[in-house]
Motif scaffolding. Sequence first.
Motif, short mmCIF file in Angstrom:
data_model
loop_
_atom_site.label_atom_id
_atom_site.label_comp_id
_atom_site.label_asym_id
_atom_site.label_seq_id
_atom_site.Cartn_x
_atom_site.Cartn_y
_atom_site.Cartn_z
N TYR A 173 5.75 -0.09 12.33
CA TYR A 173 6.60 -0.08 11.32
C TYR A 173 5.72 -0.87 10.14
O TYR A 173 5.33 -2.03 10.55
CB TYR A 173 8.02 -0.55 11.24
CG TYR A 173 8.69 -1.14 10.02
CD1 TYR A 173 9.12 0.16 9.35
CD2 TYR A 173 9.03 -2.36 9.88
CE1 TYR A 173 9.68 -0.32 7.95
CE2 TYR A 173 9.69 -2.54 8.61
CZ TYR A 173 10.00 -1.64 7.72
OH TYR A 173 10.63 -1.95 6.49
N GLY A 215 4.97 -1.19 2.67
CA GLY A 215 5.15 0.13 2.28
C GLY A 215 6.46 0.57 2.76
O GLY A 215 6.99 1.63 2.44
N LYS A 216 7.19 0.12 3.55
CA LYS A 216 8.35 0.70 4.40
C LYS A 216 8.41 1.91 4.76
O LYS A 216 8.85 3.10 4.64
CB LYS A 216 9.59 0.59 3.44
CG LYS A 216 9.88 -0.93 3.11
CD LYS A 216 11.32 -0.91 2.34
CE LYS A 216 11.61 -2.56 2.14
NZ LYS A 216 11.43 -3.52 2.89
N HIS A 217 7.17 2.16 5.64
CA HIS A 217 6.75 3.28 6.53
C HIS A 217 6.78 3.32 8.07
O HIS A 217 6.34 2.37 8.11
CB HIS A 217 5.24 3.88 5.86
CG HIS A 217 5.46 4.39 4.67
ND1 HIS A 217 4.50 4.17 3.70
CD2 HIS A 217 6.04 5.18 3.61
CE1 HIS A 217 4.33 4.59 2.44
NE2 HIS A 217 5.68 5.36 2.55
N PHE A 223 4.87 4.80 11.31
CA PHE A 223 3.66 5.48 11.73
C PHE A 223 3.64 5.79 13.08
O PHE A 223 4.14 5.08 13.79
CB PHE A 223 2.25 4.71 11.21
CG PHE A 223 1.90 4.55 10.06
CD1 PHE A 223 0.85 4.99 9.07
CD2 PHE A 223 2.81 3.33 9.15
CE1 PHE A 223 0.89 4.75 7.91
CE2 PHE A 223 2.49 3.06 8.08
CZ PHE A 223 1.50 3.78 7.26
N VAL A 268 3.40 9.92 9.18
CA VAL A 268 4.10 8.83 8.33
C VAL A 268 5.35 9.18 7.79
O VAL A 268 5.30 10.36 7.17
CB VAL A 268 3.05 8.36 7.17
CG1 VAL A 268 3.49 7.18 6.49
CG2 VAL A 268 1.41 8.32 7.40
N ASP A 277 8.98 8.07 5.50
CA ASP A 277 9.36 6.93 4.87
C ASP A 277 10.73 6.30 5.74
O ASP A 277 11.60 7.09 6.27
CB ASP A 277 10.15 7.70 3.64
CG ASP A 277 10.85 6.79 2.61
OD1 ASP A 277 11.78 5.96 2.99
OD2 ASP A 277 10.53 6.72 1.52
N VAL A 300 6.09 11.91 5.13
CA VAL A 300 5.35 11.79 3.58
C VAL A 300 3.95 12.04 3.84
O VAL A 300 3.18 12.33 2.68
CB VAL A 300 5.86 10.25 3.03
CG1 VAL A 300 7.03 10.17 2.76
CG2 VAL A 300 5.13 9.26 4.02
N SER A 333 -2.94 1.66 4.32
CA SER A 333 -1.62 1.87 4.33
C SER A 333 -0.83 2.15 2.97
O SER A 333 0.38 2.35 3.22
CB SER A 333 -0.63 0.69 5.30
OG SER A 333 -1.09 -0.35 4.80
N LEU A 346 -2.34 5.94 2.48
CA LEU A 346 -2.17 6.59 3.44
C LEU A 346 -3.21 7.81 3.92
O LEU A 346 -2.98 8.90 4.02
CB LEU A 346 -0.83 7.53 3.28
CG LEU A 346 0.43 6.72 2.90
CD1 LEU A 346 1.76 7.59 2.79
CD2 LEU A 346 0.69 5.59 4.10
#
Length: 349
Positions: A134, A138-140, A142, A153, A155, A162, A198, A201
Motif C-alpha cells: 500500500y 498516492g493511495k494505491h 500494488f 495497481v 485505487d 487503474v 509510483s 505508475l
Amino acid sequence: MFIHRAAGTLGAVLALAVVSTVLSVDAQADSGMQVLQRWQLGGAGGWDYLTVDSMHRLFLSRGTQVDVVDTQSGKVLGTIPNTQGVHGIALAPDLHRGFTSNGRADSVTVFDLDTLKTIQEVKVPAHNPDCILYDPVGKHVFTFDGRSKDVTVLDASTLAVVATILVPDKPEFAQDDHAGHIFVNIESDPGQMVVIDSRRLAVQSTWPLPGCNSPTGLAIDRAHRRLFSVCDGNVMAVTNADSGAQVAQVPIGRGPDAAAYDAKRGLVFSSNGEGTLTVVRQQSADHYRVLDTVKTQAGARTMALDPATGRVYLVTAQFGPAPAATPEQPHPRPTPLPDSFTVLVVGTP
C-alpha cells in the motif's frame, strides 16, 4: 562468477562498485537474540507472508484465511476468511483498511482494519497476486503478480484497477521509499530489481543484481537509501537506492525468503529455511558484518519485524516427507504435518 544483462561498460562499473566485500562472521559477536517463545497455533495448510501493525497485532497468511494474533499473548484475535491462496497482507491505517493478495483466486480481499470484517473481494486482471503493498501518498494498492509477470495497481478507496505494469520476469517482494519509488525484486537468474515510479505508475529503471540469483525477500533503509535483497547462494545483496550500484554482499543462511531492517538498532535480518536467522550489523551505509546466526527451526523462511520492540516473528511447522516429483512440481516441498503450525518469537530476554 556472475553474468548479467547490462552492457559491458555498465557491467564493469557495477562490478567495481562492490567496494564493500563479503564480511566474515565475527566469532566473538553476539546479538543476544534467541527464541523467546513458541506459539503453536495448529490448523492445516501452508503459509506465506506475515505483517505486524502498531496495535500489537500479527497478521498471518494461512492458505485460505488470515489469522490475526496478539503479539503480547500469542492468542488469536480474529480471522479474515475466504482468502484463497493468500500470500500477503498490506495495511492502510489512514483508510482503516487492510488488503490481502489471494493467489489462487486472482483477487484482493479488502477488510476493515478495526473489526477485521471483510468489506469486498476484488478480482484483478492478473494471475497469482503474490506480494502486496500500500502506497499512502498516492493511495494505491500494488499487487505483484507471479504467474502473469506484472504489477496490478488499484485505487485503495474506489478499488478500481487503474494500471497494469509489465515487469521482465516473476516479481517477488517489494518496498516503497515513501518518496515516489517502489522497488521490487525480480526472481530471475541472474536477479534483477525494477524501480517503479509510483506517481506515473510506470517502470522507471531495471537494475541488475550481480551475484544475486532468484532474489526473494527485500528490506529498505530509507534514511541511508539502501536496499537489502536476500538471494540463493547464501548471499544478501545491498543496493544503493538512488544509483542502482551494488555496495556490499553479506553472507547469510541457506534458503532465505524474507528480509527486514531495524532502523532503531541498525540491524538487518535474513530468515533462512535451513532454520536460522542471520543478524547483520550495519556499520555504515556501505559496510556490514554478520553479528549473529540465531538457531530457529527448519522451514522458518518468512518473518515480520516489530520495529517498536525489535522482536522478530517467524512461522514454520513440523514436516513429513516430500511427495513424489511430477512434471508440474519437479522439486516438491515436504508436507507440513497437521496442527504443527507454530509462531516463533525471537528477541533479547
